[in-house]
Write an enzyme that holds these catalytic residues in place. Sequence first.
Site, PDB file in Angstrom:
ATOM      1  N   HIS A 282      -4.636  14.539  -9.113  1.00 16.75           N
ATOM      2  CA  HIS A 282      -4.958  13.194  -9.438  1.00 16.75           C
ATOM      3  C   HIS A 282      -4.078  12.680 -10.564  1.00 16.75           C
ATOM      4  O   HIS A 282      -3.457  11.316 -10.443  1.00 16.75           O
ATOM      5  CB  HIS A 282      -6.340  12.820  -9.592  1.00 16.75           C
ATOM      6  CG  HIS A 282      -7.041  12.144  -8.478  1.00 16.75           C
ATOM      7  ND1 HIS A 282      -7.386  13.052  -7.343  1.00 16.75           N
ATOM      8  CD2 HIS A 282      -7.509  10.964  -8.236  1.00 16.75           C
ATOM      9  CE1 HIS A 282      -8.195  12.242  -6.689  1.00 16.75           C
ATOM     10  NE2 HIS A 282      -8.115  10.958  -7.253  1.00 16.75           N
TER      11      HIS A 282
ATOM     12  N   ASN B 201      -2.283  13.149  -4.020  1.00 16.71           N
ATOM     13  CA  ASN B 201      -3.268  13.181  -4.847  1.00 16.71           C
ATOM     14  C   ASN B 201      -3.789  15.089  -4.401  1.00 16.71           C
ATOM     15  O   ASN B 201      -3.986  15.855  -5.188  1.00 16.71           O
ATOM     16  CB  ASN B 201      -4.615  12.486  -4.417  1.00 16.71           C
ATOM     17  CG  ASN B 201      -4.623  11.437  -5.437  1.00 16.71           C
ATOM     18  OD1 ASN B 201      -3.982  11.499  -6.398  1.00 16.71           O
ATOM     19  ND2 ASN B 201      -5.146  10.194  -4.909  1.00 16.71           N
TER      20      ASN B 201
ATOM     21  N   ASP C 128      10.716 -12.997 -12.620  1.00 21.46           N
ATOM     22  CA  ASP C 128      10.119 -14.346 -12.613  1.00 21.46           C
ATOM     23  C   ASP C 128       9.813 -15.105 -11.579  1.00 21.46           C
ATOM     24  O   ASP C 128       9.309 -16.086 -11.166  1.00 21.46           O
ATOM     25  CB  ASP C 128      11.058 -15.236 -13.443  1.00 21.46           C
ATOM     26  CG  ASP C 128      11.368 -14.834 -14.807  1.00 21.46           C
ATOM     27  OD1 ASP C 128      10.262 -14.289 -15.353  1.00 21.46           O
ATOM     28  OD2 ASP C 128      12.338 -15.367 -15.316  1.00 21.46           O
TER      29      ASP C 128
ATOM     30  N   ASP D 157      -1.655   9.437 -10.384  1.00 20.97           N
ATOM     31  CA  ASP D 157      -1.909   8.493 -11.423  1.00 20.97           C
ATOM     32  C   ASP D 157      -0.562   7.953 -11.828  1.00 20.97           C
ATOM     33  O   ASP D 157      -0.193   6.909 -11.953  1.00 20.97           O
ATOM     34  CB  ASP D 157      -2.545   8.889 -12.679  1.00 20.97           C
ATOM     35  CG  ASP D 157      -3.921   8.622 -12.353  1.00 20.97           C
ATOM     36  OD1 ASP D 157      -4.345   8.104 -11.101  1.00 20.97           O
ATOM     37  OD2 ASP D 157      -4.983   8.886 -13.241  1.00 20.97           O
TER      38      ASP D 157
ATOM     39  N   GLU E 191      -4.551   2.272  -4.306  1.00 20.56           N
ATOM     40  CA  GLU E 191      -3.426   2.363  -4.084  1.00 20.56           C
ATOM     41  C   GLU E 191      -2.798   1.092  -3.701  1.00 20.56           C
ATOM     42  O   GLU E 191      -1.571   1.175  -2.996  1.00 20.56           O
ATOM     43  CB  GLU E 191      -2.873   3.753  -3.437  1.00 20.56           C
ATOM     44  CG  GLU E 191      -2.858   3.856  -2.005  1.00 20.56           C
ATOM     45  CD  GLU E 191      -4.241   3.638  -1.258  1.00 20.56           C
ATOM     46  OE1 GLU E 191      -5.150   3.011  -1.548  1.00 20.56           O
ATOM     47  OE2 GLU E 191      -4.064   3.702   0.174  1.00 20.56           O
TER      48      GLU E 191
ATOM     49  N   ASP F 233       0.783  -1.074  -0.024  1.00 23.56           N
ATOM     50  CA  ASP F 233       0.164   0.011  -0.049  1.00 23.56           C
ATOM     51  C   ASP F 233       1.041   1.310  -0.010  1.00 23.56           C
ATOM     52  O   ASP F 233       2.063   1.351   0.783  1.00 23.56           O
ATOM     53  CB  ASP F 233      -0.945  -0.170   1.181  1.00 23.56           C
ATOM     54  CG  ASP F 233      -1.949   1.087   1.365  1.00 23.56           C
ATOM     55  OD1 ASP F 233      -3.217   0.786   1.109  1.00 23.56           O
ATOM     56  OD2 ASP F 233      -1.386   2.228   1.390  1.00 23.56           O
TER      57      ASP F 233
HETATM   58  N1  LIG Z   1      -4.570   9.409  -8.494  1.00 19.82           N
HETATM   59  C1  LIG Z   1      -5.320   8.324  -7.969  1.00 19.82           C
HETATM   60  N2  LIG Z   1      -5.596   8.183  -6.776  1.00 19.82           N
HETATM   61  C2  LIG Z   1      -6.242   6.981  -6.520  1.00 19.82           C
HETATM   62  C3  LIG Z   1      -6.514   5.900  -7.246  1.00 19.82           C
HETATM   63  N3  LIG Z   1      -7.277   5.051  -6.556  1.00 19.82           N
HETATM   64  C4  LIG Z   1      -7.318   5.561  -4.965  1.00 19.82           C
HETATM   65  N4  LIG Z   1      -6.606   6.667  -5.116  1.00 19.82           N
HETATM   66  C5  LIG Z   1      -6.534   7.441  -3.962  1.00 19.82           C
HETATM   67  O1  LIG Z   1      -5.659   6.700  -2.929  1.00 19.82           O
HETATM   68  C6  LIG Z   1      -6.037   7.522  -1.727  1.00 19.82           C
HETATM   69  C7  LIG Z   1      -6.210   6.640  -0.636  1.00 19.82           C
HETATM   70  O2  LIG Z   1      -6.209   7.304   0.654  1.00 19.82           O
HETATM   71  P1  LIG Z   1      -6.158   6.514   2.044  1.00 19.82           P
HETATM   72  O3  LIG Z   1      -6.937   5.268   1.948  1.00 19.82           O
HETATM   73  O4  LIG Z   1      -6.741   7.803   3.047  1.00 19.82           O
HETATM   74  O5  LIG Z   1      -4.818   6.160   2.443  1.00 19.82           O
HETATM   75  P2  LIG Z   1      -3.427   7.048   2.298  1.00 19.82           P
HETATM   76  O6  LIG Z   1      -3.474   8.594   2.127  1.00 19.82           O
HETATM   77  O7  LIG Z   1      -2.441   6.342   1.417  1.00 19.82           O
HETATM   78  O8  LIG Z   1      -2.790   6.577   3.878  1.00 19.82           O
HETATM   79  P3  LIG Z   1      -2.035   5.437   4.404  1.00 19.82           P
HETATM   80  O9  LIG Z   1      -2.824   4.184   3.763  1.00 19.82           O
HETATM   81  O10 LIG Z   1      -2.587   5.363   6.066  1.00 19.82           O
HETATM   82  O11 LIG Z   1      -0.696   5.598   4.230  1.00 19.82           O
HETATM   83  C8  LIG Z   1      -7.467   8.236  -1.886  1.00 19.82           C
HETATM   84  O12 LIG Z   1      -7.124   9.798  -1.822  1.00 19.82           O
HETATM   85  C9  LIG Z   1      -8.028   7.793  -3.072  1.00 19.82           C
HETATM   86  O13 LIG Z   1      -8.618   8.889  -3.849  1.00 19.82           O
HETATM   87  C10 LIG Z   1      -5.946   6.005  -8.438  1.00 19.82           C
HETATM   88  O14 LIG Z   1      -6.403   5.060  -9.466  1.00 19.82           O
HETATM   89  N5  LIG Z   1      -5.534   7.192  -8.839  1.00 19.82           N
END
Ligand SMILES: Nc1nc2c(ncn2[C@@H]2O[C@H](COP(=O)(O)OP(=O)(O)OP(=O)(O)O)[C@@H](O)[C@H]2O)c(=O)[nH]1
Length: 358
Positions: free
Chosen positions: A243, A238, A263, A247, A273, A230
């Site tokens: 965004h 973001n 492999d 991405d 993410e 993660d």
């Molecule tokens: N740019 C982009 N952002 C994404 C995508 N999928 C998810 N996100 C973003 O990923 C973020 C995940 O945030 P959180 O779940 O709060 O987690 P975090 O900020 O990484 O915090 P921790 O997991 O605790 O480290 C959110 O802002 C989602 O909008 C994507 O395909 N593209």
Amino acid sequence: MINKLFYSRIEAWLNQSRSDEEFRENSFVFVSLTILIAILSFLLYYNVFIIFIPILALIHGMGVVSGLAGYYFLKNRRSTRTAGIITVTIMTTISLLFIIGTQNREFALAFCFLTPVIAVFILGYKLGSFFSLINFAVVAYFCLTEMQNWHPVPFDTISFIHLTIIYFFLFSISYFYDSGRRHTMRLLKESNLQLKALSTTDVLTGLPNRLKMEELLLNFDEVKWIAMLDVDDFKSVNDNYGHDIGDRVLKVIAKQLANTIGDDGVAGRWGGEEFLIAFYISDVDAIEKKLIELQAKIAAKNFGLERNVTVSCGATPHQSHMHRTAFRRADEALYRAKASGKNCYKLDMTAIGMEALQ
Ligand SMILES: Nc1nc2c(ncn2[C@@H]2O[C@H](COP(=O)(O)OP(=O)(O)OP(=O)(O)O)[C@@H](O)[C@H]2O)c(=O)[nH]1
């Protein structure tokens, strides 16, 4: 109803489902072989018990035995092509012998109209045409050399021209129908493959998507360990850079993942993410080494932001029949990695199956 029963019998005999790609061709060869064997068996019986002509009985007997060999190749060896060649060879040989034996009585020459239709459909327009044309060449040879000796009346040139016209008419129809059909099937197969690839690929990163990874975890015992990854504080990437930049970061991480795992396993995007690695290796030291290498590479990568990007990770042993348990453990290990400061990995070493026993 009869159709359904008929196909279910063929499915049972071939041990193949109607939805299988090869079923259509296999069932066509099966039906042709069955009709051929039935006719030859009747002729064998007729030539042994009714009129007793040993030479004809021998020929038909050999035809029946060859037909049974065709069944063998179709069912046991799964070689549709060999079974098809046997079918067409029997049919061609018997019809040629019939033409030679009975000359132009009983419309014997009409038998040369069988090959463009049957051979082209059974063997395909390339090999089938070859068979058919050879057969026609032999018939033409007999017609042209033996014209005067043809009984009961001599075979004339006009009759031969009529025969040729009808033959090539049937030949062309069969050839173009089968080549068109095979071309359409090829296009359909290609677009099915493309659709399948699209439905199992993550659009953003190009990695296998969750569907594909679940399929892998469920069906492949080669997956010995799994790791959940993660991206740390991705929300702030973001929020601060937008965004599009987010991405781009995900794409770079995906590339890094695929290159580092190589492999030793498969990396896929689990969602958002989060990424999942399915390791084919089971050595804990080797897995730890991979995770350390991966985290170091990502942390050192210049993403063009004013901050580093890091990932946390949780890993655990995996077995396909316990894949939900393994997945939950990896998720818990990831949670512990997050709780202990991020940019690190945690392992859950519990032997697989232990929980099931508890
Ligand atoms: N740019 C982009 N952002 C994404 C995508 N999928 C998810 N996100 C973003 O990923 C973020 C995940 O945030 P959180 O779940 O709060 O987690 P975090 O900020 O990484 O915090 P921790 O997991 O605790 O480290 C959110 O802002 C989602 O909008 C994507 O395909 N593209």
